[in-house]
Every structure is written in structure tokens, then in C-alpha cells.
Design a protein around this motif. Structure first.
Motif, PDB file in Angstrom:
ATOM      1  N   ILE A 102       5.113   7.536   0.378  1.00 52.68           N
ATOM      2  CA  ILE A 102       5.722   6.245   1.407  1.00 52.68           C
ATOM      3  C   ILE A 102       5.036   5.180   1.025  1.00 52.68           C
ATOM      4  O   ILE A 102       3.740   4.719   0.355  1.00 52.68           O
ATOM      5  N   ALA A 103       5.693   4.107   0.925  1.00 49.08           N
ATOM      6  CA  ALA A 103       4.882   2.386   0.783  1.00 49.08           C
ATOM      7  C   ALA A 103       5.049   1.612   1.422  1.00 49.08           C
ATOM      8  O   ALA A 103       6.275   2.014   2.226  1.00 49.08           O
ATOM      9  N   LYS A 104       4.963   0.580   2.044  1.00 56.19           N
ATOM     10  CA  LYS A 104       4.869  -0.489   2.699  1.00 56.19           C
ATOM     11  C   LYS A 104       3.831  -1.739   2.567  1.00 56.19           C
ATOM     12  O   LYS A 104       3.082  -1.556   2.365  1.00 56.19           O
ATOM     13  N   SER A 114       6.704  -2.612   7.665  1.00 58.96           N
ATOM     14  CA  SER A 114       8.214  -3.086   6.303  1.00 58.96           C
ATOM     15  C   SER A 114       7.914  -1.841   5.504  1.00 58.96           C
ATOM     16  O   SER A 114       7.093  -1.910   4.891  1.00 58.96           O
ATOM     17  N   TYR A 115       8.633  -0.351   5.659  1.00 54.50           N
ATOM     18  CA  TYR A 115       8.692   0.732   4.474  1.00 54.50           C
ATOM     19  C   TYR A 115       9.010   0.307   3.381  1.00 54.50           C
ATOM     20  O   TYR A 115      10.267  -0.212   3.641  1.00 54.50           O
ATOM     21  N   CYS A 148       0.908  -0.971   0.199  1.00 55.73           N
ATOM     22  CA  CYS A 148      -0.004  -0.020   0.058  1.00 55.73           C
ATOM     23  C   CYS A 148       1.044   1.036   0.254  1.00 55.73           C
ATOM     24  O   CYS A 148       1.907   1.334   0.812  1.00 55.73           O
ATOM     25  N   ALA A 149       0.241   2.170  -0.746  1.00 56.29           N
ATOM     26  CA  ALA A 149       1.348   3.399  -0.746  1.00 56.29           C
ATOM     27  C   ALA A 149       0.014   5.139  -0.872  1.00 56.29           C
ATOM     28  O   ALA A 149      -0.619   5.117  -1.396  1.00 56.29           O
ATOM     29  N   ASP A 161       0.375   5.406   7.998  1.00 58.94           N
ATOM     30  CA  ASP A 161      -0.181   3.988   8.899  1.00 58.94           C
ATOM     31  C   ASP A 161      -1.519   4.350   8.766  1.00 58.94           C
ATOM     32  O   ASP A 161      -2.353   3.120   7.629  1.00 58.94           O
ATOM     33  N   LYS A 162      -1.807   5.004   8.724  1.00 57.86           N
ATOM     34  CA  LYS A 162      -3.224   5.304   8.735  1.00 57.86           C
ATOM     35  C   LYS A 162      -3.997   5.398   7.576  1.00 57.86           C
ATOM     36  O   LYS A 162      -4.386   3.933   7.338  1.00 57.86           O
TER      37      LYS A 162
END
Lengths: 243, 234, 273
Positions: free
Chosen positions: B182-184, B190-191, B149-150, B213-214
Motif C-alpha cells: 500500500i502507498a499513500k 489518498s492511497y 509513503c509505502a 496508515d500508522k
């Protein structure tokens, strides 16, 4: 059921497919990383992994729990060959020791000369299989170096006449049906010979154009339905409607 | 407390409307569309398939090959067709963002091709592309640890905002605009993509990550729903 | 998706089927697949359209740029058609330098549009001899299930009919912020469309699926319009592949093209805004 479908049976348990006709276990769609079920006693099967107390999906598909085993039935994606798969391929080259067969995978298959059903002079290999010819064969072994094919066995060999087309490889078990029930239904209703490769390629040969076209339509109809229950009944209706 | 007002009226933590659809390109082994507001990304996955030339093959794993680009009419000033330095860099960081999610060991010597195109650009195109590609990879049946997700976190003057659009990218006041995509891996620590342009204090970064994150939790739910709909709509 | 082409067995089957007037999807040999058109694929384009012709999908976007006129045509605007066979759209398309098919597709669209004079380029002058509008049409397949060219033709004319000329600011630069209401000037009544006949055995078909297209041995593309609403007029033609066409086949196409055009135009009109 012919030998070819028996060959399919050797490595896949079709009783677990939606067409089974019996009351099947509940299936839910899962995405990779999703927890399918929790419990120390569960056994992570195909397409799953264990993380602590949980069994987690490693790929997208239909999750199913049969007894203690949790596994994923794939519903999309490219074909990946495994031992004993029946595949339909095309002769793409002739080398000194055999034929190179395009099986619609990232690697070609190799059919050794000795798989020919009769003696062939090395200089006349194209008399048996020429470039562009279509064959049905069985995957004998898979290694990073090569995919070896075998062609001895009923229903295997050079495809003469008829035509080929492709369906989604993940739909193949449905198209075959439990113990070949679906494919037999199609054969009975159209009078066509049908061979289905696990790589999604299908060969049909019938007596007349209309039945050949109908057999293809029927197979495409099944291939496009993901997890309809009672598919056999639906197909019987379909044939009644498409007389 | 003064509530920061964004140009389009969104709250700081509010994303634009997000939509996702899986299975949009019948030819592909997997495909998906993802949009943040007016930014629309589409992705197709082909493979595992033959990798040419042979010297690029990995005998222990499939190779992930990502191509990101803008369609020429996705931006105000027409983009000349063909790869630019920008698109080549984004292709590479997208590949790095996706690889940790994938388990490609089952497919030695092959390639998994990910093709990402932006139909309409209103900033945050690379993160939209990553979200689409992640769904397309799952749809293609590629073994994965999790979805990716990014989201692009922005900083406008001193205010952190979620999901930057083009107007905000051009913000000039105070500490001006910062873009922080940002992607994780979903539901993890884990980013996999961190890029930043602008002005941000070191002690603000963890706040930006918390916002990401949210947002990613919401994005994950949309991705998951879109994947499930492919089957359930049948 | 498969990298394997239509097999020779299937090709032979299609020869028999076409000779009997049959197709796998139940269409007649000269019947197009149903199509849909959507607009506003990109709000950054001055005009855009998406055509789905069966499973074939093509998007076309039109961008308007301010440029100098060509020295040999100072009294009109410029037209440019480009595009690419995105590897997204088919397992057959590869990244890298464009192959012939990727060059041919926009060229065929270019000739059909240019020769039909559907765009009134003389009305695209900003300052006589100095500044004109350049109309740039970009054609991108999203999914190739055969007959990209005819789908591209439909998408192009649909996009052009919904193209607006952007406003210019005081410095003569394009103002992307303000909304223009000034439509691209088109020739009243002229709607160019592309029709491609494919030949296999002794049969001619239109609008092949990818399987059929791969099996066919010859093809010929026609750009045709209802010129100024007056009469059918051919604007462009290109025979492709090595198989020759007979005089009877050419005459047959001349007899069937007007009806194909009229039927398709009727369907197209349902989607025009």
C-alpha cells in the motif's frame, strides 16, 4: 559590478541569500507538503501554496519568511530557464535563421541570426559561431515551443579561450553573492574573468593556469556549502590560506 | 489474548529497522536509499530533461518515467539482467503511485526519469523503491503535494502484520500468506498503490489500511529526517 | 545533472594543464584518486563489494550456479562476467539495448580475470564431466565520475576474495539457507588489477574524472597482476578510440605500470579482510 551581474540582479533579489552579510531571516529546511507557517495575513511566495490557514511547501528547500511573504529557496535540482537568465551554452546546430544552443535543459535555446553583433551572410554563419563554440547569452523568452536567446549586451557573446565547468544550478546565487560581492572577491583574488550562467555553467579565463585553477576551486568550494552564514568572510580566509 | 509471534520475533505492528539516506548518487538531480531490514532500494531522479521520441511528449506537462529492477545479485537465484514482465509491471504501478504527488505542469514536453534498483531483496522491494523514489523526487526539487509513503501489509493465516519479509511471504499455514503493498500521500486519505496477492476477507481490508496508515506515519518521519539531513550535515 | 559534455574550451585548457603536469583536483598525471572498499553490498550474492574511487562508485556481485561444464573444458568450472551501465549512474546512460561501452566494460573485466587465472577453475568441479560451478560476476556502476573500468577491476577482485561457495543439499541443489565457510579457490599471490591510461595532446594520465575522460582522445586498458606473487605480468590489453599511441608512450607505460600496480595493491590490502 559589471553589466552581466546586473543582468542577474534584474530578476533575483540577492539580499535574501545567506551571503548577505546582514542579519538574515531564519531559514528552515522543509519537505514538500510540510506546513511552513500559519496565518491569514501571510502571502505564499515562490515554492509554496496556501491551504486554509496554512502556507505549505510545494518543494524541498529552505523556507524563509520575510515580512508577510513566505517562500522557498531551492537548494537542489535541475535548471529551469526563466526570462532574463544569463546562461552559458554550446552551439549544437546551425539553421537558416539562427543557431541552436544547448543550454543544458530539456529544450534547446534558439539564438536568432539578428542577435549577431555584426552583419553576417547567411551562408557564412559558422564564421561567427560554429558548432561546438561556447556562448554566454540571456534568455529572452520562454514558451513551450521555444526558448529564445539574446546576445546583445556587455559580457554576452562568444566565449574565447578560458574554460567552462558546471556547478549545481541552485548554488549560482550564492556563487554570485549579494550585488556580485562573492564573484568580485574571486575576480580580485585571481585576476580572472568569470561569467556565471544560471544554468550552473561557469566560464573562467585568466592570465595563468594556477590562478585559473584557483578560481575554479574557490567557486566549487562555495557551490558545495549550502547555507553557511558569513560566506564572504569564509572565502576571504580561504584565499588567505590558498595563496 | 494470544500474542502472535512472527518468525523474527517482531510484533504484528512492528516494522523491521528502517533507514534512509538522501544524496547518495552525485550525478543525479535527486537520489536516495531506503531500506526495510535487509531489503535495500536505491533511486535516482534525472530531469526534467529532453524526452525522445517527440511523439511521447506532453505539451502540458512533464512525463514521469519510472524504471524498477533488481540487480542480478540481489536475490538468491541470480536474476538475468534486463527488464522482466514483473519489473515492467512494478515500474508502471510505481509510476501510478508517485504521479498523484507530483506537479509536473511547470515542465511541458520534458521527462522526469526515476530509476529504482534493488541491491538486496528480502520482500517488500516495491514499497522500499517507492519510498526511495519519493525522497529522490523531492531532493531533485520537483514540485510535490506531499511525499509518498509505502509499506507492505501482510496477513499470515488470520493475523495482520506490518512490513512482510521473505520468510513471511512463504508462510503456508491456515489461510497462508497474503501480501498487500500500500502507498499513500503522506498525512492524507489518498492511497496511490494497492496491490494484493493471497487470501483476505473484505471486512479485514480496512484494518489492513489502518495498519498501513500508522506505519506510513513512521516512514514519513524517517523520510523527512533524511531529506533535512542533506542540508544540515553540510 | 548535466547532459552537456566537456566543452572544447575545457579540452584545450586540459591540454595546456596536462602539458604543465597539472590537474584541476591537484593530482599528478599518474596519480589515482583515493578509494574505499565496502563488502556485503548484497547478502544474496556469494560475494560482493562496493568501490568508491573519488566520486565514481561501482558495485560488483558474484553469484555461484551449478551447471554443466563446457564440452571443450570438462575439467574446469565456468566463468561469466556481465553487467550493465545502469541509467541510474549517469545522465549519459540510457535504457534499452546495451551500447558498446556497456558491452566493453564487463568484457575487459572478464579478460583480466580469466587470463590471470586468479580463479582456480579446476577446483570448481562438483562431478567430473557432469557438474561444475559457474562463477558469475555482475558489474554495475552506481555513479560515473570517470574511469569505471579501473574501479570495476578493484571491486571485482575485492568481491572475489570474499566469495564463498554455497553448500549443496542432498539433491545437489544450492542450499541458500545454510552459511558456507568454503571460500572460492583463488590462485595464491595473484591479484589482477586494471589500469587505463588516457591520452590528450601529448600527455598520458590515469584515473580521469568524467570531465577529463570526455576530453581525452585516446585510451588503453591494461590488466596486470603480481603473478603468483612472483613478478609483474600483463594479462590483457585493449587500446580504445582512434588516436594512435607512439612506441615511446608504450614504453613509458611499461615503466610506470609496475609502480602504479604496487601502490594500488598496497592501498587495496588495507581493505582486504
Amino acid at each position: 559590478m559589471n553589466e552581466l551581474n546586473k543582468a542577474h540582479e534584474e530578476y533575483e533579489d540577492f539580499s535574501s541569500y545567506p551571503d548577505s552579510g546582514t542579519e538574515s531571516a531564519t531559514r528552515t529546511v522543509v519537505v514538500p507538503g510540510e506546513i511552513i507557517a500559519s496565518g491569514e495575513d501571510l502571502l505564499p511566495g515562490e515554492g509554496t501554496r496556501r491551504d486554509g490557514n496554512d502556507v505549505i511547501a510545494s518543494r524541498f528547500g529552505l523556507a524563509e519568511k520575510v515580512g508577510r511573504v513566505v517562500k522557498i529557496i531551492s537548494i537542489s535540482g535541475a535548471f529551469v530557464p526563466r526570462r532574463n537568465n544569463v546562461v552559458i551554452g554550446r552551439v549544437s546546430d546551425i539553421v537558416h535563421s539562427g543557431w541552436i544552443i544547448d543550454i543544458d535543459y530539456a529544450q534547446n535555446g534558439f539564438l536568432p541570426l539578428m542577435e549577431s553583433p555584426r552583419f553576417i551572410n547567411k551562408h557564412e554563419m559558422d564564421q561567427f559561431l560554429a558548432i561546438g563554440d561556447m556562448v554566454s547569452a540571456k534568455v529572452w523568452s520562454v514558451s513551450p515551443k521555444s526558448i529564445d536567446l539574446a546576445m546583445k549586451g556587455k559580457g554576452l557573446g562568444k566565449l574565447e579561450g578560458g574554460f567552462t565547468f558546471r556547478v549545481n544550478p541552485s548554488s549560482v546565487p550564492r556563487v554570485i553573492g549579494r550585488e556580485g560581492s562573492m564573484i568580485n572577491l574571486i575576480k580580485e583574488n585571481t585576476g580572472c574573468n568569470v561569467t556565471i550562467g544560471q544554468n550552473g555553467w561557469v566560464w573562467i579565463k585568466g592570465q595563468d593556469l594556477d590562478n585559473e585553477i584557483k578560481a575554479r576551486k574557490a567557486i566549487e568550494f562555495i557551490a558545495e556549502k549550502f547555507h553557511v552564514s558569513g560566506l564572504t568572510e569564509k572565502m576571504e580566509e580561504w584565499f588567505a590560506k590558498n595563496k | 489474548m494470544v500474542v502472535f509471534k512472527r518468525l523474527d520475533g517482531r510484533k504484528s505492528e512492528e516494522m523491521r529497522p528502517i533507514t534512509a539516506k538522501v544524496g547518495i548518487i552525485p550525478n543525479a538531480d535527486g537520489s536516495a536509499m531506503f531500506s526495510f531490514g535487509k531489503t535495500i532500494a536505491i533511486a535516482a531522479v534525472y530531469g526534467p530533461r529532453l524526452l525522445h521520441p517527440q511523439h511521447m511528449q506532453d505539451p502540458q506537462s512533464a512525463v514521469l518515467r519510472v524504471n524498477y529492477d533488481l540487480l542480478s545479485f540481489s536475490v538468491s537465484d541470480r536474476k538475468k539482467p534486463g527488464p522482466s514482465r514483473r519489473s515492467q509491471e512494478i515500474s508502471k504501478v510505481t509510476s501510478w503511485a508517485l504521479t498523484p504527488a507530483l506537479d509536473l505542469k511547470e515542465f511541458p514536453n520534458t521527462v522526469v526519469d526515476v530509476q529504482i534498483y534493488i541491491l538486496q531483496a528480502d520482500a517488500s522491494t516495491r514499497v522500499a523503491g517507492i519510498n526511495a523514489a519519493s525522497m529522490a523526487l523531492a531532493h531533485a526539487g520537483i514540485p510535490m503535494k506531499n511525499l509518498v509513503c509505502a509499506v507492505a501489509i501482510g496477513k499470515l493465516d488470520k493475523e495482520l502484520v506490518v512490513d512482510v519479509d521473505k520468510n513471511e511471504e512463504d508462510f503456508k499455514e491456515g489461510e497462508a500468506a497474503t501480501d498487500f503493498p500500500i502507498a499513500k500521500l503522506a498525512n492524507s486519505n489518498s492511497y496511490t498503490l494497492l496491490q494484493m496477492d493471497g487470501n483476505i476477507q473484505p471486512n479485514v481490508v480496512s484494518k489492513a489500511i489502518a495498519l498501513a496508515d500508522k506505519a506510513c506515519e513512521k516512514i514519513y518521519e524517517v523520510q523527512k529526517k533524511a531529506l533535512k539531513e542533506v542540508v544540515e550535515s553540510q | 545533472m548535466s547532459s552537456m559534455n566537456t566543452s572544447s574550451l575545457t579540452q584545450e585548457m586540459l591540454v595546456r594543464m596536462f602539458a604543465a603536469g597539472k590537474r584541476f583536483d591537484g593530482r599528478k598525471l599518474l596519480e589515482m584518486r583515493d578509494f574505499t572498499i565496502e563488502y556485503n553490498v548484497s547478502n544474496k550474492a556469494e560475494g560482493s563489494a562496493r568501490v568508491k574511487l573519488g566520486k565514481t562508485e561501482v558495485v560488483v556481485g558474484v553469484k555461484m550456479e551449478v551447471a554443466a561444464p563446457y564440452p571443450d573444458s570438462l575439467d574446469k568450472g565456468n566463468l561469466m562476467v556481465s553487467g550493465d551501465l545502469l541509467p541510474l549512474a549517469s545522465p549519459r546512460f540510457e535504457s534499452g539495448p546495451p551500447k558498446f561501452n556497456a558491452i566493453e566494460l564487463p568484457r575487459l573485466v572478464d579478460r583480466m580475470i580469466r587470463e590471470s587465472h586468479v580463479i582456480d577453475l579446476h577446483k570448481l568441479i562438483i562431478k567430473e564431466g557432469e557438474k561444475v560451478w559457474t562463477v558469475i560476476i555482475d558489474v554495475y556502476p552506481i555513479n560515473d565520475d570517470g574511469n569505471l573500468i579501473d574501479a570495476a577491476g578493484l571491486a571485482t577482485i575485492a568481491a572475489l576474495m570474499n566469495t564463498y561457495i554455497p553448500n549443496l543439499d542432498e539433491a545437489g541443489r544450492i542450499d541458500h539457507e545454510s552459511k558456507s565457510t568454503k571460500k572460492l579457490p583463488l590462485t595464491e599471490g595473484t591479484v589482477p588489477l586494471s589500469f587505463t591510461f588516457f591520452k590528450l595532446g601529448d600527455s598520458l594520465i590515469v584515473d580521469p574524472t568524467r570531465e577529463e575522460e570526455e576530453a581525452c582522445e585516446g585510451k588503453i586498458n591494461w590488466g596486470i597482476s603480481n603473478w603468483k606473487g612472483k613478478e609483474h605480468m600483463l594479462h590483457s590489453c585493449q587500446k580504445g578510440l582512434e588516436i594512435p599511441l607512439t612506441r615511446e608512450e608504450i614504453e613509458f607505460m611499461m615503466q610506470t605500470l609496475p609502480k602504479l600496480y604496487d601502490d594500488t595493491l598496497k592501498k587495496l590490502k588495507k581493505f582486504l579482510k
